[in-house]
Scaffold this motif. Structure first.
Motif, PDB file in Angstrom:
ATOM      1  N   ASP A 275       0.729  -1.077  -0.008  1.00  0.00           N
ATOM      2  CA  ASP A 275      -0.112   0.614   0.148  1.00  0.00           C
ATOM      3  C   ASP A 275       0.942   1.578  -0.144  1.00  0.00           C
ATOM      4  O   ASP A 275       1.987   1.168   0.521  1.00  0.00           O
ATOM      5  N   ILE A 276      -0.023   2.486  -0.522  1.00  0.00           N
ATOM      6  CA  ILE A 276       0.814   3.487  -0.725  1.00  0.00           C
ATOM      7  C   ILE A 276       1.391   3.854   0.623  1.00  0.00           C
ATOM      8  O   ILE A 276       0.553   4.443   1.573  1.00  0.00           O
ATOM      9  N   TRP A 277       2.476   4.951   0.779  1.00  0.00           N
ATOM     10  CA  TRP A 277       2.519   4.990   2.303  1.00  0.00           C
ATOM     11  C   TRP A 277       2.554   6.958   2.271  1.00  0.00           C
ATOM     12  O   TRP A 277       1.980   7.795   2.744  1.00  0.00           O
TER      13      TRP A 277
ATOM     14  N   TRP B 282       8.159   0.864   2.402  1.00  0.00           N
ATOM     15  CA  TRP B 282       9.609   0.710   2.465  1.00  0.00           C
ATOM     16  C   TRP B 282      10.422   1.394   0.660  1.00  0.00           C
ATOM     17  O   TRP B 282      11.551   1.761   1.530  1.00  0.00           O
ATOM     18  N   HIS B 283      10.285   2.099  -0.194  1.00  0.00           N
ATOM     19  CA  HIS B 283      10.457   2.990  -1.190  1.00  0.00           C
ATOM     20  C   HIS B 283       9.939   3.949  -1.628  1.00  0.00           C
ATOM     21  O   HIS B 283      10.909   4.785  -2.372  1.00  0.00           O
ATOM     22  N   ALA B 284       9.263   4.541  -0.030  1.00  0.00           N
ATOM     23  CA  ALA B 284       9.272   5.861  -0.434  1.00  0.00           C
ATOM     24  C   ALA B 284      10.659   6.676   0.011  1.00  0.00           C
ATOM     25  O   ALA B 284      11.773   6.401   0.855  1.00  0.00           O
ATOM     26  N   ARG B 285      10.472   7.551  -0.701  1.00  0.00           N
ATOM     27  CA  ARG B 285      12.116   8.761  -0.447  1.00  0.00           C
ATOM     28  C   ARG B 285      11.930   9.442   0.808  1.00  0.00           C
ATOM     29  O   ARG B 285      11.395  10.703   0.746  1.00  0.00           O
ATOM     30  N   GLU B 286      11.773   8.546   2.232  1.00  0.00           N
ATOM     31  CA  GLU B 286      11.924   9.834   3.785  1.00  0.00           C
ATOM     32  C   GLU B 286      12.678   9.112   4.306  1.00  0.00           C
ATOM     33  O   GLU B 286      12.975   7.752   3.736  1.00  0.00           O
ATOM     34  N   ASN B 287      13.687   9.807   4.720  1.00  0.00           N
ATOM     35  CA  ASN B 287      14.937   9.777   5.492  1.00  0.00           C
ATOM     36  C   ASN B 287      14.649   9.234   7.029  1.00  0.00           C
ATOM     37  O   ASN B 287      13.295   9.813   7.799  1.00  0.00           O
ATOM     38  N   GLY B 288      14.563   8.134   7.490  1.00  0.00           N
ATOM     39  CA  GLY B 288      14.821   8.734   9.101  1.00  0.00           C
ATOM     40  C   GLY B 288      13.434   8.089   9.874  1.00  0.00           C
ATOM     41  O   GLY B 288      13.296   8.454  10.239  1.00  0.00           O
ATOM     42  N   LYS B 289      13.331   6.537   8.672  1.00  0.00           N
ATOM     43  CA  LYS B 289      11.673   5.906   9.300  1.00  0.00           C
ATOM     44  C   LYS B 289      12.064   5.183  10.205  1.00  0.00           C
ATOM     45  O   LYS B 289      13.233   4.586  10.523  1.00  0.00           O
ATOM     46  N   ASP B 290      10.895   4.852  10.675  1.00  0.00           N
ATOM     47  CA  ASP B 290      11.066   4.521  12.177  1.00  0.00           C
ATOM     48  C   ASP B 290      10.738   3.077  11.407  1.00  0.00           C
ATOM     49  O   ASP B 290       9.967   2.256  10.689  1.00  0.00           O
TER      50      ASP B 290
ATOM     51  N   MET C  29       8.919   0.491  13.398  1.00  0.00           N
ATOM     52  CA  MET C  29       7.090   0.111  14.039  1.00  0.00           C
ATOM     53  C   MET C  29       6.674  -0.042  12.505  1.00  0.00           C
ATOM     54  O   MET C  29       6.386  -0.653  11.710  1.00  0.00           O
ATOM     55  N   PHE C  30       6.842   1.482  11.564  1.00  0.00           N
ATOM     56  CA  PHE C  30       5.879   1.372  10.242  1.00  0.00           C
ATOM     57  C   PHE C  30       6.669   0.508   9.675  1.00  0.00           C
ATOM     58  O   PHE C  30       6.211  -0.604   8.564  1.00  0.00           O
ATOM     59  N   LEU C  31       8.036  -0.019   9.292  1.00  0.00           N
ATOM     60  CA  LEU C  31       9.030  -0.825   9.012  1.00  0.00           C
ATOM     61  C   LEU C  31       8.373  -2.446   9.070  1.00  0.00           C
ATOM     62  O   LEU C  31       8.046  -3.090   8.390  1.00  0.00           O
ATOM     63  N   HIS C  32       8.165  -1.798  10.414  1.00  0.00           N
ATOM     64  CA  HIS C  32       7.712  -3.316  10.935  1.00  0.00           C
ATOM     65  C   HIS C  32       6.572  -4.452  10.866  1.00  0.00           C
ATOM     66  O   HIS C  32       6.322  -5.177  10.200  1.00  0.00           O
ATOM     67  N   ARG C  33       6.241  -3.261   9.996  1.00  0.00           N
ATOM     68  CA  ARG C  33       4.590  -3.558  10.122  1.00  0.00           C
ATOM     69  C   ARG C  33       3.972  -3.722   8.679  1.00  0.00           C
ATOM     70  O   ARG C  33       3.190  -4.206   8.244  1.00  0.00           O
ATOM     71  N   ALA C  34       4.895  -3.041   7.805  1.00  0.00           N
ATOM     72  CA  ALA C  34       4.383  -3.249   6.149  1.00  0.00           C
ATOM     73  C   ALA C  34       5.600  -4.615   5.890  1.00  0.00           C
ATOM     74  O   ALA C  34       4.870  -4.472   4.338  1.00  0.00           O
ATOM     75  N   ARG C  35       5.852  -5.855   6.567  1.00  0.00           N
ATOM     76  CA  ARG C  35       6.342  -7.073   5.557  1.00  0.00           C
ATOM     77  C   ARG C  35       4.978  -7.492   4.995  1.00  0.00           C
ATOM     78  O   ARG C  35       3.715  -7.241   6.722  1.00  0.00           O
ATOM     79  N   GLN C  36       5.424  -8.018   4.176  1.00  0.00           N
ATOM     80  CA  GLN C  36       4.430  -8.279   3.195  1.00  0.00           C
ATOM     81  C   GLN C  36       3.880  -9.974   4.019  1.00  0.00           C
ATOM     82  O   GLN C  36       5.289 -10.852   3.627  1.00  0.00           O
ATOM     83  N   PRO C  37       3.033 -10.668   3.770  1.00  0.00           N
ATOM     84  CA  PRO C  37       3.400 -12.243   3.867  1.00  0.00           C
ATOM     85  C   PRO C  37       3.297 -13.159   3.149  1.00  0.00           C
ATOM     86  O   PRO C  37       2.482 -12.608   1.776  1.00  0.00           O
ATOM     87  N   PRO C  38       3.351 -14.173   2.424  1.00  0.00           N
ATOM     88  CA  PRO C  38       3.972 -14.621   2.037  1.00  0.00           C
ATOM     89  C   PRO C  38       1.784 -14.815   1.454  1.00  0.00           C
ATOM     90  O   PRO C  38       1.846 -14.687   1.909  1.00  0.00           O
ATOM     91  N   LYS C  39       1.780 -15.441  -0.138  1.00  0.00           N
ATOM     92  CA  LYS C  39       0.640 -15.524  -0.580  1.00  0.00           C
ATOM     93  C   LYS C  39       0.425 -16.951  -0.419  1.00  0.00           C
ATOM     94  O   LYS C  39       1.081 -17.959   0.482  1.00  0.00           O
TER      95      LYS C  39
ATOM     96  N   ARG D 132       1.601 -13.856  10.141  1.00  0.00           N
ATOM     97  CA  ARG D 132       1.701 -12.575  10.406  1.00  0.00           C
ATOM     98  C   ARG D 132       2.305 -11.705   9.399  1.00  0.00           C
ATOM     99  O   ARG D 132       3.834 -12.172   9.565  1.00  0.00           O
ATOM    100  N   ALA D 133       3.056 -11.070   9.362  1.00  0.00           N
ATOM    101  CA  ALA D 133       3.438  -9.891   8.385  1.00  0.00           C
ATOM    102  C   ALA D 133       5.328  -9.692   9.102  1.00  0.00           C
ATOM    103  O   ALA D 133       6.132 -10.123   8.360  1.00  0.00           O
ATOM    104  N   PRO D 134       4.756 -10.010  10.389  1.00  0.00           N
ATOM    105  CA  PRO D 134       6.158  -9.086  11.380  1.00  0.00           C
ATOM    106  C   PRO D 134       7.629 -10.520  11.202  1.00  0.00           C
ATOM    107  O   PRO D 134       7.906 -10.802  11.089  1.00  0.00           O
ATOM    108  N   GLN D 135       6.426 -11.747  10.962  1.00  0.00           N
ATOM    109  CA  GLN D 135       7.513 -12.790  11.290  1.00  0.00           C
ATOM    110  C   GLN D 135       7.608 -13.167   9.719  1.00  0.00           C
ATOM    111  O   GLN D 135       8.143 -14.252  10.040  1.00  0.00           O
TER     112      GLN D 135
END
Length: 516
Positions: A67-69, A76-84, A86-96, A101-104
């Motif tokens: 999803d667009i952030w 993950w791909h947005a040009r934003e410095n200093g990402k937290d 927690m945002f990255l941890h929640r954005a993990r994609q689960p396999p089809k 759960r995504a974080p694991q």
């Protein structure tokens, strides 16, 4: 591949991703390599770029559907410095087709992610693909990147302290000048081949079985690191601090370690053949008989090597052999110490011969003693003094004298290390003298007949008598039952003097060998 609305749509082969960073030298080179043309010659239109590029080779089969952030891209791909994190941890994609759960989740494609200055402490990205990622100033402390593919990523100021990068691929990375921190990191089996990580901190890191062929890790801190079984062939480690580092079973063939601090480093069972160790600190370095230092060092076999400090290769070779001699002697290997002592003297002999060949008449070296004496003897007329000075400059050639002395030492005693050569020369001198004495004649003290080749005695008896006289003369025993005749007296005097000299030399060589 069409991207659903509201999704990121990032592709590793996306021209926009490359174009936005065309001022970056690494990205410019990557684009030129991909397209085969200068960046200014490529149209900004994506369709034109697509027609010029093999997208399959660049990984275009992968398209991010997160999803667009922000800024039309995912977190993950947005040009934003200093990402937290927690945002990255929640954005993990689960396999089809899974309920994990995504974080694991593991094995995720994260090509080209933008993580400048991101907080990635403790994040789990093991076995993920992060090729082409931006990681400048990111904090990877305590993170799990085991088996991850980090090839062609952008590094600089990254903190990977205590991170798990075991079996990770870090090939073809061109880290910036900012220090990267790998202290206490787990890097077992990691692949650093063809990468550049200068000025990095690897203190306390575990690099067992790591691959660093052709890697540039100069001016790094490897103090107390464990590098056992690592492959460091042709790696560049100049001026690095390797104090207390462990290198057992490591391969450092042709590695560059000039100026490194190897104090108390452990190189047991390691291979250092053709490695460059000029001016490295080897105090307290641990080796064993299985440590391969090579019969000849790199600087002797590659005399045409050009160096930044313009130091002649043979001069570096002398330094290396002297350091190896002290190192092997310190570790209790006298035979190896003798070998490197002989190599050191042999290179010195080659150096003096080179200087002798460069000698040209009046430009020869003048002994310092002549200059000192000449400056103090004020009573001698100036014309006589100048004449003696000019004569000495033309006659006395110091490099030639040194070359001949080294050559004689090499041939006679192998630089003081071979008593058998002294014994062989002595036996040959006795035999040659025994052959010459009958030409002049030797006389018994009790009779008047002279023993010569033309006498009535059999030739075998003549040789036995002559060999006996030559032996007692050489050893200066002189029982008095024979005496030379004619010019044989001069030969006897020379033989007795030579015998005393060679016997003293034999004692010196035997005593020297006992001191190793």
């Amino acid at each position: 591949m069409e991207t659903p609305d509201g999704k990121c749509g990032f592709s590793p082969a996306s021209f926009e991703m490359l174009r936005e960073n065309f001022n970056d030298e690494v990205e410019t080179d990557r684009l030129r390599e991909a397209v085969g043309k200068d960046i200014n010659e490529v149209s900004s239109n994506w369709a034109d770029f697509k027609s010029l590029t093999d997208l399959d080779e660049l990984g275009a089969e992968y398209t991010c559907c997160r999803d667009i952030w922000k800024n039309g891209r995912c977190v993950w791909h947005a040009r934003e410095n200093g990402k937290d994190r927690m945002f990255l941890h929640r954005a993990r994609q689960p396999p089809k087709d899974t309920k994990v759960r995504a974080p694991q989740h593991r094995f995720e494609r994260l090509d080209g992610v933008y993580l400048k200055g991101a907080d990635l402490r403790g994040i789990h990205l093991s076995n993920c693909t992060l090729t082409g990622a931006w990681l400048q100033d990111a904090d990877l402390s305590d993170s799990d990147l085991h088996g991850a593919d980090l090839s062609n990523t952008l590094w600089g100021g990254v903190s990977a302290r205590n991170a798990n990068l075991g079996n990770a691929s870090l090939t073809n990375i061109r880290a910036g000048s900012d220090e990267n921190d790998f202290s206490d990191a787990y890097l077992v089996g990691a692949d650093f081949s063809d990468s550049r990580f200068p000025h990095s901190n690897f203190s306390g890191a575990t690099l067992t079985g790591a691959k660093m062929q052709n890697a540039n890790i100069s001016d790094c801190d490897f103090s107390e690191a464990s590098v056992g079984g690592a492959n460091l062939v042709c790696s560049l480690m100049n001026s690095s601090d390797l104090t207390d580092a462990d290198f057992p079973n490591s391969d450092l063939t042709e590695a560059s370690l000039e100026g490194c601090n190897l104090t108390r480093a452990d190189f047991r069972d390691a291979c250092l053949k053709d490695s460059k160790l000029y001016k490295a600190t080897l105090a307290g370095m641990n080796i064993n008989r299985s440590t391969e230092l090579g019969n000849k060092c790199y600087y002797e076999t590659t005399q045409n090597d050009t160096t930044a400090d313009d130091t002649p290769p043979l001069e570096k070779a002398v330094w290396i052999y002297h350091a190896y001699r002290e190192l092997t002697r310190e570790n209790g290997f006298p035979s190896e110490a003798r070998h490197f002592y002989i190599r050191e003297k042999d290179v010195l002999r080659q150096r003096t011969w080179q200087r002798t060949l460069l000698y040209q008449g009046c430009h020869s070296y003048v002994p310092e003693c002549i200059q000192r004496i000449g400056s103090r003897v004020a009573s001698i007329p100036s014309k006589i003094l100048r004449g003696l000075y000019g004569f000495s400059r033309r006659i006395i050639n110091l490099p030639l004298y040194k070359s001949l002395s080294y050559e004689i030492s090499r041939r006679s005693t192998r630089y003081g290390e071979s008593p058998w050569r002294v014994v062989t020369i002595s036996i040959l001198f006795i035999i040659v003298s025994a052959i010459l004495y009958p030409l002049s004649g030797i006389q018994r003290s009790q009779g008047t007949s002279t023993i010569t080749y033309s006498s009535d005695m059999p030739i075998t008896q003549v040789m036995v008598e002559s060999l006996y006289f030559s032996s007692v003369t050489f050893t200066t025993l002189s029982y008095g039952n024979f005496q030379p005749v004619g010019w044989g007296r001069g030969l006897a005097m020379i033989e007795s003097f030579t015998g005393a000299l060679l016997m003293a030399l034999l004692v010196f060589v035997l005593a020297r060998r006992a001191t190793w």
